[in-house]
Design a protein around this motif. Structure first.
Motif, mmCIF file in Angstrom:
data_model
loop_
_atom_site.group_PDB
_atom_site.id
_atom_site.type_symbol
_atom_site.label_atom_id
_atom_site.label_comp_id
_atom_site.label_asym_id
_atom_site.label_seq_id
_atom_site.Cartn_x
_atom_site.Cartn_y
_atom_site.Cartn_z
ATOM 1 N N LEU A 184 -39.042 40.160 13.436
ATOM 2 C CA LEU A 184 -38.952 41.191 12.408
ATOM 3 C C LEU A 184 -40.213 42.044 12.377
ATOM 4 N N ALA A 185 -40.070 43.280 11.965
ATOM 5 C CA ALA A 185 -41.203 44.194 11.846
ATOM 6 C C ALA A 185 -41.873 44.073 10.482
ATOM 7 N N ARG A 186 -41.136 43.592 9.484
ATOM 8 C CA ARG A 186 -41.670 43.434 8.134
ATOM 9 C C ARG A 186 -40.857 42.372 7.398
ATOM 10 N N PRO A 187 -41.359 41.866 6.270
ATOM 11 C CA PRO A 187 -40.592 40.870 5.518
ATOM 12 C C PRO A 187 -39.255 41.432 5.032
ATOM 13 N N VAL A 188 -38.247 40.560 5.003
ATOM 14 C CA VAL A 188 -36.901 40.947 4.570
ATOM 15 C C VAL A 188 -36.387 39.909 3.584
ATOM 16 N N LYS A 189 -35.925 40.361 2.431
ATOM 17 C CA LYS A 189 -35.309 39.468 1.448
ATOM 18 C C LYS A 189 -33.802 39.608 1.575
ATOM 19 N N LEU A 190 -33.139 38.499 1.849
ATOM 20 C CA LEU A 190 -31.688 38.459 1.972
ATOM 21 C C LEU A 190 -31.198 37.338 1.065
ATOM 22 N N GLY A 191 -30.571 37.707 -0.039
ATOM 23 C CA GLY A 191 -30.173 36.710 -1.031
ATOM 24 C C GLY A 191 -31.419 36.091 -1.646
ATOM 25 N N ALA A 192 -31.467 34.772 -1.709
ATOM 26 C CA ALA A 192 -32.607 34.076 -2.301
ATOM 27 C C ALA A 192 -33.700 33.771 -1.286
ATOM 28 N N PHE A 193 -33.489 34.134 -0.018
ATOM 29 C CA PHE A 193 -34.420 33.774 1.044
ATOM 30 C C PHE A 193 -35.177 34.992 1.542
ATOM 31 N N THR A 194 -36.460 34.807 1.841
ATOM 32 C CA THR A 194 -37.266 35.874 2.421
ATOM 33 C C THR A 194 -37.647 35.487 3.843
ATOM 34 N N PHE A 195 -37.243 36.307 4.809
ATOM 35 C CA PHE A 195 -37.615 36.122 6.203
ATOM 36 C C PHE A 195 -38.928 36.847 6.417
ATOM 37 N N LYS A 196 -39.900 36.165 7.040
ATOM 38 C CA LYS A 196 -41.208 36.769 7.274
ATOM 39 C C LYS A 196 -41.417 37.027 8.766
ATOM 40 N N PRO A 197 -42.144 38.081 9.104
ATOM 41 C CA PRO A 197 -42.306 38.479 10.512
ATOM 42 C C PRO A 197 -43.419 37.738 11.245
ATOM 43 N N LEU A 198 -43.604 36.460 10.973
ATOM 44 C CA LEU A 198 -44.690 35.705 11.591
ATOM 45 C C LEU A 198 -44.379 35.299 13.028
#
Length: 57
Positions: free
Chosen positions: A15-29
């Protein structure tokens, strides 16, 4: 950038930046393995510029 995603396949995604989808946040680490339907939902919500790359597994 037009990304073609098959909902039935798995992808290694950066990912290029953090994304919040529902209750979960995906981080671009690191690379994240996710199903195509999740990748498609992220692109629909955030636009395809949020995906640095997505490689089919």
């Amino acid at each position: 950038m037009a990304i073609q995603i098959d909902a039935e396949k798995s992808y290694q995604v950066k990912l290029a930046r953090p994304v919040k989808l529902g209750a979960f946040t995906f981080k671009p680490l690191n690379e994240i393995e996710m199903l195509g339907k999740i990748v498609a939902a992220i692109i629909e919500q955030e636009g395809d510029e949020v995906i640095d790359y997505a490689r089919e597994v």
